[in-house]
Scaffold this active site. Structure first.
Site, PDB file in Angstrom:
ATOM      1  N   GLY A   1      14.997 -15.642 -10.023  1.00 27.05           N
ATOM      2  CA  GLY A   1      15.638 -16.445 -11.067  1.00 27.05           C
ATOM      3  C   GLY A   1      16.984 -15.807 -11.323  1.00 27.05           C
ATOM      4  N   GLU A   2      17.299 -15.615 -12.558  1.00 26.21           N
ATOM      5  CA  GLU A   2      18.560 -14.945 -12.903  1.00 26.21           C
ATOM      6  C   GLU A   2      18.204 -13.651 -13.640  1.00 26.21           C
ATOM      7  OE1 GLU A   2      21.692 -15.438 -11.985  1.00 26.21           O
ATOM      8  OE2 GLU A   2      21.933 -13.594 -13.137  1.00 26.21           O
ATOM      9  N   SER A   3      18.498 -12.539 -13.006  1.00 24.97           N
ATOM     10  CA  SER A   3      18.028 -11.264 -13.551  1.00 24.97           C
ATOM     11  C   SER A   3      18.597 -10.972 -14.940  1.00 24.97           C
ATOM     12  CB  SER A   3      18.329 -10.110 -12.595  1.00 24.97           C
ATOM     13  OG  SER A   3      19.661 -10.167 -12.154  1.00 24.97           O
TER      14      SER A   3
ATOM     15  N   ARG B   1      22.937  -6.492  -6.296  1.00 24.42           N
ATOM     16  CA  ARG B   1      22.692  -7.914  -6.582  1.00 24.42           C
ATOM     17  C   ARG B   1      23.599  -8.791  -5.722  1.00 24.42           C
ATOM     18  NH1 ARG B   1      24.417  -9.508 -11.589  1.00 24.42           N
ATOM     19  NH2 ARG B   1      22.948 -11.230 -11.696  1.00 24.42           N
TER      20      ARG B   1
ATOM     21  N   HIS C   1      11.890 -14.702  -0.975  1.00 27.80           N
ATOM     22  CA  HIS C   1      11.016 -15.554  -1.804  1.00 27.80           C
ATOM     23  C   HIS C   1       9.715 -15.930  -1.087  1.00 27.80           C
ATOM     24  CE1 HIS C   1      13.706 -16.503  -5.224  1.00 27.80           C
ATOM     25  NE2 HIS C   1      14.623 -16.134  -4.352  1.00 27.80           N
TER      26      HIS C   1
ATOM     27  N   CYS D   1      13.163 -11.006  -5.574  1.00 24.04           N
ATOM     28  CA  CYS D   1      14.565 -11.367  -5.807  1.00 24.04           C
ATOM     29  C   CYS D   1      15.078 -10.832  -7.149  1.00 24.04           C
ATOM     30  CB  CYS D   1      14.734 -12.873  -5.650  1.00 24.04           C
ATOM     31  SG  CYS D   1      16.388 -13.300  -5.141  1.00 24.04           S
TER      32      CYS D   1
ATOM     33  N   GLU E   1       7.087 -17.077  -2.279  1.00 24.51           N
ATOM     34  CA  GLU E   1       6.431 -18.232  -2.913  1.00 24.51           C
ATOM     35  C   GLU E   1       6.939 -19.555  -2.345  1.00 24.51           C
ATOM     36  OE1 GLU E   1       8.846 -16.521  -4.106  1.00 24.51           O
ATOM     37  OE2 GLU E   1      10.199 -17.750  -5.291  1.00 24.51           O
TER      38      GLU E   1
ATOM     39  N   ILE F   1      17.683 -16.350  -1.294  1.00 26.16           N
ATOM     40  CA  ILE F   1      18.525 -17.189  -2.158  1.00 26.16           C
ATOM     41  C   ILE F   1      19.328 -16.265  -3.069  1.00 26.16           C
ATOM     42  CG2 ILE F   1      18.560 -19.025  -3.895  1.00 26.16           C
ATOM     43  CD1 ILE F   1      15.743 -19.838  -2.835  1.00 26.16           C
ATOM     44  N   ARG F   2      20.611 -16.221  -2.848  1.00 28.43           N
ATOM     45  CA  ARG F   2      21.477 -15.283  -3.591  1.00 28.43           C
ATOM     46  C   ARG F   2      20.780 -13.918  -3.724  1.00 28.43           C
ATOM     47  NH1 ARG F   2      22.680 -16.257  -8.672  1.00 28.43           N
ATOM     48  NH2 ARG F   2      20.826 -17.519  -8.981  1.00 28.43           N
TER      49      ARG F   2
HETATM   50  N1  GLN Z   1      21.167 -13.219  -7.765  1.00 29.11           N
HETATM   51  C1  GLN Z   1      20.123 -13.342  -8.704  1.00 29.11           C
HETATM   52  C2  GLN Z   1      20.135 -12.225  -9.716  1.00 29.11           C
HETATM   53  O1  GLN Z   1      20.557 -11.137  -9.461  1.00 29.11           O
HETATM   54  C3  GLN Z   1      18.780 -13.377  -8.039  1.00 29.11           C
HETATM   55  C4  GLN Z   1      18.613 -14.642  -7.268  1.00 29.11           C
HETATM   56  C5  GLN Z   1      17.194 -15.064  -7.118  1.00 29.11           C
HETATM   57  O2  GLN Z   1      16.304 -14.538  -7.785  1.00 29.11           O
HETATM   58  N2  GLN Z   1      16.964 -16.045  -6.301  1.00 29.11           N
HETATM   59  O3  GLN Z   1      19.659 -12.458 -10.765  1.00 29.11           O
END
Ligand code: GLN
Length: 199
Positions: free
Chosen positions: A56-58, A118, A182, A89, A184, A146-147
């Site tokens: 998600g977004e850390s 990150r 990921h 992630c 999942e 993903i990112r």
């Molecule tokens: N780039 C995101 C972060 O550092 C992580 C991306 C993700 O969880 N898919 O929060």
């Protein structure tokens, strides 16, 4: 392993339902009695046998963990080293002890001896998938990034479990497992099985 396992997923932001579905599918296919619950309140941490911190977004996840009191509860379990935790992630970011770039919104959980970068894959490779070798897996695993962060270095008893090219993308330290991709989002249940075996 306990008779019936209860796995919690931190349910504040990110890929929550995907983890629920993939873990339920894994339990079913492995014929293991268990359930998965969404964790929103700190008192729930005492009920579970294992915890997943999703992608998600850390920054957002960290923020809500601190405000809800979940941070303190999870941190306590990490100190006691008795709750298996898988961070994927953004979850991998939060399990680290150091970040390449400190961000004031993120309060790390200091679970694993690793330094994490990150959003390590910028530009066109920001999101991609590839086949990787994972220690102990007979066949390659199709990993979705993903990112994604990368684990820049590990030390002490934190063990490298997988690399993509020169980058560490999966590590384990005792009951803690960190992945920059990921699991999942694929039908392959081997990572879920790996984590269940740690319980
Ligand atoms: N780039 C995101 C972060 O550092 C992580 C991306 C993700 O969880 N898919 O929060």
């Amino acid at each position: 392993m306990v008779n019936k396992i209860l796995i919690g997923i931190v349910g504040v932001q990110g890929a929550i339902s995907e983890h629920i579905n993939s873990m339920k599918n894994a339990l079913y296919k492995l014929n293991i009695k268990g359930d998965i619950i969404v964790i929103k309140d700190s008192f729930q941490i005492d009920e579970i046998d294992a915890l997943i911190i999703p992608g998600g977004e850390s920054t957002t996840i960290s923020n809500i963990l601190q405000k809800s009191g979940l941070y303190n509860e999870i941190f306590k379990k990490i100190k006691e080293k008795n709750l298996p935790i898988m961070g994927t992630c953004a979850g991998c970011v939060l399990l680290a002890s150091e970040l390449v770039e400190d961000i004031k919104e993120i309060k790390l959980l200091y679970a694993m001896n690793m330094k994490v970068k990150r959003n390590a894959y910028g530009g066109q490779r920001e999101s991609f998938e590839c086949d990787i070798d994972i220690k102990g897996f007979k066949k390659q695993y199709n990993a979705i990034f993903i990112r994604a962060p990368i684990i820049q270095k590990v030390w002490g008893d934190c063990e490298i479990i997988a690399k993509f090219e020169d980058d560490i993308i999966m590590a384990r330290q005792g009951k803690f497992l960190a992945l920059s991709f990921h699991p999942e989002l694929t039908d392959d249940i081997r990572i879920q099985k790996y984590f269940i075996d740690m319980i």
